[in-house]
Design a protein around this motif. Structure first.
Motif, PDB file in Angstrom:
ATOM      1  N   GLY A   1      33.142 110.936 -11.696  1.00 16.94           N
ATOM      2  CA  GLY A   1      31.838 110.990 -12.354  1.00 16.94           C
ATOM      3  C   GLY A   1      31.581 112.316 -13.053  1.00 16.94           C
ATOM      4  O   GLY A   1      30.602 112.454 -13.775  1.00 16.94           O
TER       5      GLY A   1
ATOM      6  N   THR B   1      17.823 120.019  -4.473  1.00 18.10           N
ATOM      7  CA  THR B   1      17.791 118.921  -5.448  1.00 18.10           C
ATOM      8  C   THR B   1      18.481 119.275  -6.772  1.00 18.10           C
ATOM      9  O   THR B   1      18.517 118.443  -7.678  1.00 18.10           O
ATOM     10  N   SER B   2      19.020 120.494  -6.863  1.00 20.32           N
ATOM     11  CA  SER B   2      19.655 120.921  -8.107  1.00 20.32           C
ATOM     12  C   SER B   2      21.176 120.927  -8.042  1.00 20.32           C
ATOM     13  O   SER B   2      21.837 120.712  -9.058  1.00 20.32           O
TER      14      SER B   2
ATOM     15  N   TYR C   1      28.595 121.630  -7.970  1.00 25.56           N
ATOM     16  CA  TYR C   1      28.282 120.625  -8.987  1.00 25.56           C
ATOM     17  C   TYR C   1      26.773 120.514  -9.183  1.00 25.56           C
ATOM     18  O   TYR C   1      25.994 120.856  -8.296  1.00 25.56           O
ATOM     19  N   SER C   2      26.381 119.951 -10.323  1.00 24.32           N
ATOM     20  CA  SER C   2      24.984 119.561 -10.506  1.00 24.32           C
ATOM     21  C   SER C   2      24.687 118.464  -9.487  1.00 24.32           C
ATOM     22  O   SER C   2      25.592 117.796  -8.975  1.00 24.32           O
ATOM     23  N   ALA C   3      23.413 118.270  -9.175  1.00 21.98           N
ATOM     24  CA  ALA C   3      23.022 117.290  -8.164  1.00 21.98           C
ATOM     25  C   ALA C   3      23.550 115.889  -8.462  1.00 21.98           C
ATOM     26  O   ALA C   3      23.899 115.141  -7.542  1.00 21.98           O
ATOM     27  N   ASP C   4      23.659 115.546  -9.748  1.00 15.94           N
ATOM     28  CA  ASP C   4      24.162 114.217 -10.108  1.00 15.94           C
ATOM     29  C   ASP C   4      25.693 114.173 -10.209  1.00 15.94           C
ATOM     30  O   ASP C   4      26.273 113.128 -10.493  1.00 15.94           O
ATOM     31  N   GLY C   5      26.346 115.321 -10.008  1.00 13.91           N
ATOM     32  CA  GLY C   5      27.810 115.368  -9.992  1.00 13.91           C
ATOM     33  C   GLY C   5      28.469 115.329 -11.353  1.00 13.91           C
ATOM     34  O   GLY C   5      29.684 115.208 -11.445  1.00 13.91           O
ATOM     35  N   THR C   6      27.705 115.465 -12.426  1.00 19.86           N
ATOM     36  CA  THR C   6      28.291 115.361 -13.768  1.00 19.86           C
ATOM     37  C   THR C   6      28.746 116.700 -14.348  1.00 19.86           C
ATOM     38  O   THR C   6      29.473 116.718 -15.326  1.00 19.86           O
TER      39      THR C   6
END
Length: 135
Positions: A40, A6-7, A16-21
């Protein structure tokens, strides 16, 4: 990256970070010569693409806001790089080790780039800096 993590997420050798930012790292010894970073993406963290010497082509997404310290240091295979107009910050020596056969295209005039980013990002960078006045 293990299933269910989840990270982090991994894509085309990039972590990448889980949110892709955020881009944390790139497997610099991969055989691929081209990389397009994820849409993103907002931040290339310090050293994330440092030493990616096999890359010849790198595409930065529009919407990217920051390149961290030494973010693209010693990525000497990249021939030409266009910095998106969304970029707000470039860290200390972001392009250290870039040589005279490489070109960095910037979406601003030199004066505007200096006001926006300062000058430390280009320390020890010998690349051709192509400033685009009025864009």
């Amino acid at each position: 990256v293990a299933a269910g993590n989840t990270s982090f997420i991994a894509e085309n050798g990039a972590l990448y970070s889980a949110d892709g930012t955020k881009l944390y790292a790139y497997a610099s010894k991969r055989n691929e010569t081209s990389l397009t970073l994820k849409a993103g993406l907002k931040t290339i963290l310090p050293y994330a693409l440092a030493g990616a010497s096999v890359l010849i082509s790198l595409t930065l997404p529009e919407g990217l806001e920051e390149i961290g310290e030494f973010g693209l240091a010693y990525s000497q295979g990249i021939k030409s790089l266009s910095i998106p107009s969304s970029i707000l910050s470039m860290g200390y020596r972001a392009f250290v080790g870039w040589g005279k056969t490489q070109t960095i295209h910037l979406p601003f005039s030199e004066d505007d780039a200096n006001r926006l980013y300062g000058t430390e990002w280009r320390n020890s960078c010998s690349a051709i800096l192509d400033y685009q006045a009025g864009k």
